[in-house]
Design an enzyme around this catalytic site. Structure first.
Site: not given
Ligand SMILES: NC(=O)c1ccc[n+]([C@@H]2O[C@H](COP(=O)([O-])OP(=O)(O)OC[C@H]3O[C@@H](n4cnc5c(N)ncnc54)[C@H](O)[C@@H]3O)[C@@H](O)[C@H]2O)c1
Length: 316
Positions: A38, A75, A142, A171, A267
């Site tokens: 990371d 990531a 994305y 979510n 978006g």
């Protein structure tokens, strides 16, 4: 009894992030030897980690070495709306890095690759509920980069035998998301600070919220169970409007949160309703209701504004 992941050597990219911290805890508790890769240090000093930008030359070779049997790739550039301003950067972080990791997985004989995708790959779906066979039509860079990464995984699965599964997360919320700026942390920040909460558009947008511990449980299953292969939708299966969510936050926090409507953002998907039946058929079950989950997040929410890097708007 032997822990189910004893002897497994797992690289977790993005393991210091919100979802990553929970995933790493779960994998280690099950006996795995975990290495986190990371940009930022892992909060638990006992966790083995490499501080690395995976976009840098030689970075994936540094973290994925012979003997690693699994990669959990979390990531990413995670901000949906920021991806609209920075499509090229999003591509590098989400596609080029995934391609490099897959190639290194092939070279090193890594058998399992678990990838955090998103329901945003399907864009503004016309038919609901969204499931694994819903056509891909992403609305933002994305979503497009996650869809492209899925295609790469599919190929490495088919030709090179890297068992790959991509979890299409809705979510995700839970403790440790203070640095995020998706709708739940924005609501909790406003409630804690006594601020007015800005509702984008009419607040009728439906979203599916899944608790982070349930996501970590899905990752654990995806690592161990060979039936997890290809796309798997991970969501609670219950959709809630932003206005109803604000009502729940009022109830959980005891704060009479004020709302102000502002123009909708480009978006944003108008509606997310998912069917997590495939994941259920593979033994996964979301265990935490939205109300109970919100209570748990509120109980750990910092008294003052949290430190950390805020993002404009977060994933999914
Ligand atoms: N949070 C959600 O609601 C949600 C929904 C769908 C999918 N996802 C996906 O789940 C994954 C984890 O999301 P999160 O919410 O925990 O985000 P996060 O921002 O908290 O964590 C992402 C981590 O990745 C690291 N990272 C980013 N680019 C890197 C690079 N080039 N090199 C090394 N490390 C890098 C960051 O430092 C961070 O620790 C992401 O792939 C995201 O797209 C999240």
């Amino acid at each position: 009894m032997t822990a189910p992941l004893t002897g497994r050597r797992i690289v977790v990219t993005g393991g210091s992030g919100f979802i990553g911290s929970h995933v790493v805890r779960g994998l280690r508790a099950a006996g795995a030897e975990v290495l986190v890769a990371d940009l930022v240090r892992h909060p638990d000093g006992d966790v083995k980690s490499v501080l690395v930008d995976l976009r840098a030359p030689g970075a994936v070779e540094q973290v994925v070495r012979p003997g690693v049997d699994t990669i959990v790739h979390l990531a990413a550039a995670t901000s949906v709306l920021r991806s609209v301003d920075r499509p090229a950067e999003t591509f590098t972080n989400n596609v080029t890095v995934t391609a490099a990791l897959l190639e290194q997985a092939r070279r090193c004989g890594v058998g399992t690759f678990v990838f955090s995708s998103t329901n945003a790959v399907v864009g503004p779906a016309r038919h609901f509920p969204i499931h694994e066979r819903t056509p891909l039509a992403p609305l933002t860079p994305y979503g497009a980069t996650k869809a492209a990464a899925e295609m790469l995984l599919s190929t490495y699965n088919a030709i090179y035998g890297v068992r790959s599964t991509w979890l299409r997360l809705t979510n995700v919320y839970g403790p440790g998301m203070g640095h995020k700026d998706s709708v739940i942390p924005r609501l909790l920040k406003a409630a804690r600070a006594g601020d007015t909460f800005e509702v984008y558009g009419d607040g009728g947008q439906l979203r599916d919220y899944v608790f982070v511990a349930d996501v970590a449980a899905a990752v654990r299953r995806a690592v161990t169970d060979e039936r997890w292969n290809g796309p798997v939708v991970i969501g609670s299966g219950v959709s809630t409007s932003v206005l109803d969510l604000a009502g729940m936050v009022r109830e959980v926090s005891g704060v009479d949160l004020e709302l102000r409507h502002v123009p909708a953002k480009a978006g944003e998907m108008p509606k997310v309703v998912v069917d997590a039946g495939h994941a259920r058929s593979l033994g996964w079950e979301p265990a935490t209701s939205l109300f109970d989950g919100l209570k748990r997040v509120w109980a750990t929410w910092p008294a003052s504004r949290p430190q950390g890097v805020a993002e404009p708007v977060s994933a999914a």
